[in-house]
Design an enzyme around this catalytic site. Sequence first.
Site, short mmCIF file in Angstrom:
data_model
loop_
_atom_site.label_atom_id
_atom_site.label_comp_id
_atom_site.label_asym_id
_atom_site.label_seq_id
_atom_site.Cartn_x
_atom_site.Cartn_y
_atom_site.Cartn_z
N ASN A 9 0.96 -1.13 0.09
CA ASN A 9 -0.13 -0.27 -0.04
C ASN A 9 0.80 1.14 0.11
O ASN A 9 1.42 1.48 1.14
CB ASN A 9 -0.78 0.02 1.17
N TRP A 10 1.15 1.79 -1.03
CA TRP A 10 2.02 2.79 -1.08
C TRP A 10 1.42 4.28 -0.77
O TRP A 10 2.34 4.93 -0.35
CB TRP A 10 2.34 3.09 -2.82
N GLU A 167 -5.88 -4.80 10.46
CA GLU A 167 -4.86 -3.75 10.44
C GLU A 167 -5.15 -3.09 11.88
O GLU A 167 -5.83 -2.31 11.89
CB GLU A 167 -4.89 -2.77 9.43
N SER A 213 2.92 -2.23 10.29
CA SER A 213 4.61 -2.16 10.55
C SER A 213 5.01 -3.71 10.12
O SER A 213 5.84 -3.97 10.73
CB SER A 213 4.86 -1.78 12.03
N GLY A 234 2.69 -0.91 4.16
CA GLY A 234 2.82 0.37 3.70
C GLY A 234 4.25 0.67 3.70
O GLY A 234 4.89 0.58 2.68
N GLY A 235 4.90 1.14 4.66
CA GLY A 235 6.35 1.65 4.62
C GLY A 235 7.27 0.75 3.86
O GLY A 235 8.15 1.13 3.08
P1 PGA Z 1 2.73 0.25 7.69
O1 PGA Z 1 1.28 0.56 6.91
O2 PGA Z 1 3.10 -1.01 7.06
O3 PGA Z 1 3.33 1.42 7.06
O4 PGA Z 1 2.25 0.46 9.01
C1 PGA Z 1 0.54 -0.65 6.72
C2 PGA Z 1 -0.88 -0.11 6.03
O5 PGA Z 1 -1.26 0.82 6.43
O6 PGA Z 1 -1.50 -0.78 5.30
#
Ligand code: PGA
Length: 251
Positions: A9-10, A167, A213, A234-235
């Site tokens: 998820n960019w 999440e 995360s 995400g990150g």
């Molecule tokens: P993150 O984001 O891996 O940066 O915590 C996950 C997401 O929001 O889907």
Amino acid sequence: MRRTVIAGNWKMNMTPSQTKAFITELAPMVAGKDKCDIVLCVPFVDIATAVEAAKGSNIHIGAENVHFAESGAYTGEISAKMLCEIGAEYVIVGHSERRTYFGETDETVNLRTKAALAAGLKVILCLGEVKEQRLAGITDEIVSMQTKLDLAGVSAEELKNVIIAYEPVWAIGTGLTATPEQADETCGVIRKTIAALYGEAAAEQITIQYGGSMNDGNAKELLAKTHVDGGLIGGASLKTDKFTAIVNAAN
Ligand code: PGA
């Protein structure tokens, strides 16, 4: 056997030219990793470039949101049909950042989910508790309620195109990760809710990801859990080496 799905998820990152460079670099790194499906959900303006760059690879492209109307006076919104026509296969719906910053409710998440499914998109439906809810011991009730409300009116046939991303909001972008046990337990609660709504077979089939995360250091342990069938990342999806390491952990 249900599919493991590793999805990036960019969020609001990457321009079209950066998208092209990223996917061109990533494609050979993940080639042949067929134990999981690989998806990148990218900003609307990057989708066409991403689809083109991913052609011939095992990388699938998705959007990060979709509107529920077919068309009309919704300035700034994007319909499911528009996404399909430019080659998006997946769409994230109900991400906590949409719920927190853009007023999404279970009702609008449900509408968006149904519109996306009707158009033939695969939906990555996000849900999860906030910190206060976990501390109050009501996580199970919250995720179960969200599952029921967000999927209201979705048929058993349509459910085959739904992935649920559990999440915990307190773990998103914070560096805090649910423990593998917490992730497994809560994904299990979601699976039980699906069983109550659609039957045991559907519950066994549905892919339930963990997100929050997830990174190259913790993915293996999380993905080893019975009820964790992948990740929404995400990150760590913004770096080809980190994302590849997570794909490898799923392989
Ligand atoms: P993150 O984001 O891996 O940066 O915590 C996950 C997401 O929001 O889907």
